[in-house]
Structure formats: C-alpha cells, structure tokens
Write a protein that holds these residues in place. Structure first.
Motif, mmCIF file in Angstrom:
data_model
loop_
_atom_site.group_PDB
_atom_site.id
_atom_site.type_symbol
_atom_site.label_atom_id
_atom_site.label_comp_id
_atom_site.label_asym_id
_atom_site.label_seq_id
_atom_site.Cartn_x
_atom_site.Cartn_y
_atom_site.Cartn_z
ATOM 1 N N GLY A 50 0.831 -1.196 0.000
ATOM 2 C CA GLY A 50 0.000 0.000 0.000
ATOM 3 C C GLY A 50 0.859 1.237 0.000
ATOM 4 N N VAL A 51 0.241 2.369 -0.240
ATOM 5 C CA VAL A 51 0.979 3.624 -0.324
ATOM 6 C C VAL A 51 1.545 4.004 1.033
ATOM 7 N N LYS A 52 0.752 3.864 2.090
ATOM 8 C CA LYS A 52 1.226 4.226 3.432
ATOM 9 C C LYS A 52 2.414 3.373 3.841
ATOM 10 N N ALA A 53 2.344 2.078 3.578
ATOM 11 C CA ALA A 53 3.453 1.187 3.932
ATOM 12 C C ALA A 53 4.692 1.527 3.121
ATOM 13 N N TYR A 54 4.503 1.867 1.840
ATOM 14 C CA TYR A 54 5.644 2.225 0.993
ATOM 15 C C TYR A 54 6.337 3.468 1.516
ATOM 16 N N ARG A 59 10.775 6.366 4.365
ATOM 17 C CA ARG A 59 11.184 7.413 5.299
ATOM 18 C C ARG A 59 12.051 6.874 6.426
ATOM 19 N N ARG A 60 11.989 5.586 6.672
ATOM 20 C CA ARG A 60 12.759 4.984 7.747
ATOM 21 C C ARG A 60 14.242 4.988 7.357
#
Length: 90
Positions: A50-54, A59-60
């Motif tokens: 998903g976009v949020k997971a990507y 960002r990590r």
C-alpha cells in the motif's frame, strides 16, 4: 463532394479514436498486471502492500547490516581538509 470529405474525416476520426481506446486499454491492463505482480511479491515477502506502507518504509533510515557501520566514531572531530593539485599548462 463535401459530404464525401466529411464522411472520410469522420471515418478517420473514428478509426483514430478506436486505436486510442485500444492503446488506453492496453496501458490499463499492463498497469494492473504490474500492480498485481508487486502485490504478490509483497505478500510473499510478508510486507504490507500500500501507499502508506511504501512511504513509511522509504522514510525509515537504513538499517545497518553490521553493528557500528552507520555510527560515527566518538573521537571524530570535523576538520578543514584541503586537497589541491595544481599543474601549469604551457
């Protein structure tokens, strides 16, 4: 004569519109295929898709493979470093 020209223009327009529709369908099908492959690969690797997971993954900060790889030495002090090589051009 104008009727024949208008009919030819309309036929050409319809042919071009039909080919445009086919190209759009091919593009959509290939996009769906690519998303399907990415979904399957993510599920096999155990990651969410998903976009949020990507974006959360992007960002990590990168995780080091060995301890101390990303850590700066405690004794490191920033210094001015100058490295100049000069040559005379005849």
């Amino acid at each position: 004569m104008k009727i024949i020209q208008q009919a030819l223009r309309a036929a050409l327009f319809l042919i071009l519109a039909f080919f445009g529709l086919i190209m759009a369908l091919v593009f959509m099908a290939s996009t769906l295929l690519a998303i399907g492959v990415l979904y399957i690969v993510a599920r096999l690797q155990g990651r969410p898709f998903g976009v949020k997971a990507y974006w959360a993954e992007r960002r990590r900060p990168p995780m080091p493979s060995q301890p101390g790889v990303w850590a700066k030495p405690a004794q490191h002090k920033p210094q001015d470093v100058t490295d100049i090589e000069m040559r005379e051009i005849p």
